[in-house]
Design a protein around this motif. Structure first.
Motif, short mmCIF file in Angstrom:
data_model
loop_
_atom_site.label_atom_id
_atom_site.label_comp_id
_atom_site.label_asym_id
_atom_site.label_seq_id
_atom_site.Cartn_x
_atom_site.Cartn_y
_atom_site.Cartn_z
N PHE A 21 -0.34 -6.75 0.06
CA PHE A 21 0.18 -6.32 -1.24
C PHE A 21 1.11 -5.12 -1.13
O PHE A 21 2.16 -5.07 -1.76
CB PHE A 21 -0.97 -6.02 -2.20
N MET A 22 0.73 -4.14 -0.32
CA MET A 22 1.56 -2.94 -0.19
C MET A 22 2.91 -3.28 0.45
O MET A 22 3.95 -2.80 -0.01
CB MET A 22 0.83 -1.86 0.60
N ALA A 23 2.89 -4.11 1.47
CA ALA A 23 4.15 -4.51 2.12
C ALA A 23 5.05 -5.24 1.13
O ALA A 23 6.27 -4.99 1.09
CB ALA A 23 3.86 -5.37 3.34
N TYR A 28 9.85 -5.34 -2.31
CA TYR A 28 10.48 -5.99 -3.45
C TYR A 28 10.55 -5.20 -4.76
O TYR A 28 11.28 -5.60 -5.67
CB TYR A 28 9.83 -7.36 -3.70
N LEU A 29 9.84 -4.10 -4.89
CA LEU A 29 9.93 -3.35 -6.15
C LEU A 29 11.17 -2.47 -6.16
O LEU A 29 11.44 -1.73 -5.21
CB LEU A 29 8.70 -2.47 -6.35
N ALA A 30 11.91 -2.52 -7.26
CA ALA A 30 13.03 -1.60 -7.46
C ALA A 30 12.46 -0.22 -7.78
O ALA A 30 11.33 -0.09 -8.25
CB ALA A 30 13.90 -2.09 -8.62
N ASP A 31 13.24 0.81 -7.51
CA ASP A 31 12.77 2.18 -7.76
C ASP A 31 12.41 2.40 -9.23
O ASP A 31 11.50 3.15 -9.54
CB ASP A 31 13.82 3.20 -7.33
N CYS A 49 3.62 2.75 -9.33
CA CYS A 49 3.02 1.43 -9.08
C CYS A 49 2.35 1.37 -7.71
O CYS A 49 1.26 0.80 -7.58
CB CYS A 49 4.09 0.35 -9.21
N LEU A 50 2.99 1.95 -6.71
CA LEU A 50 2.40 1.96 -5.36
C LEU A 50 1.10 2.75 -5.34
O LEU A 50 0.12 2.32 -4.73
CB LEU A 50 3.39 2.53 -4.35
N GLU A 55 -4.91 2.83 -5.04
CA GLU A 55 -6.21 3.15 -5.63
C GLU A 55 -7.05 1.90 -5.83
O GLU A 55 -8.25 1.90 -5.54
CB GLU A 55 -6.01 3.90 -6.95
N LEU A 56 -6.43 0.82 -6.30
CA LEU A 56 -7.16 -0.44 -6.46
C LEU A 56 -7.61 -0.98 -5.10
O LEU A 56 -8.78 -1.32 -4.93
CB LEU A 56 -6.29 -1.49 -7.16
#
Length: 117
Positions: A21-23, A28-31, A49-50, A55-56
């Protein structure tokens, strides 16, 4: 644009299917991304979001699966069904079924909302 999104979704399917998930989020997430779970307050910004994901994931003791199916792309928007299973450190087994609606810009996710069953 649609082919670029389809290629990104194919890669995401592989990453998320392996529990990476982190990778996937880093790639793929925009700033300036906005992520929203159902009717909860949206999370704004990649770093926010990261951190929420870290935390999750810190509570997850067993990753069962993440499946993407029925993928559709039109213009700058994609939809897919997802099934996710994992166990948290309190012993709770989680099973989520959701539809993800994602808006893309330049190969990055700029807005994503998760609709849960």
């Amino acid at each position: 644009m649609e082919n670029q999104i389809k290629n990104a979704l194919s890669d995401l399917k592989q990453l998320l299917g392996k529990g990476e998930f982190m990778a996937a989020m880093e790639k793929y997430l925009a700033d300036d991304v906005v992520l929203q779970e159902a009717n909860n307050e949206p999370k704004v910004g990649k770093e926010v979001c990261l951190q929420a994901e870290r935390e999750l994931l810190a509570t997850v003791t067993h990753f069962g699966k993440y499946e993407m199916k029925n993928i559709a792309v039109g213009g700058d928007t994609s939809y897919y069904e997802a099934v996710m299973e994992f166990t948290t450190n309190d012993g709770t087994e989680h099973h989520f079924e959701q539809v993800n609606r994602t808006q893309w810009r330049d190969g990055k996710i700029v807005n994503e909302r998760y609709f849960h069953a």
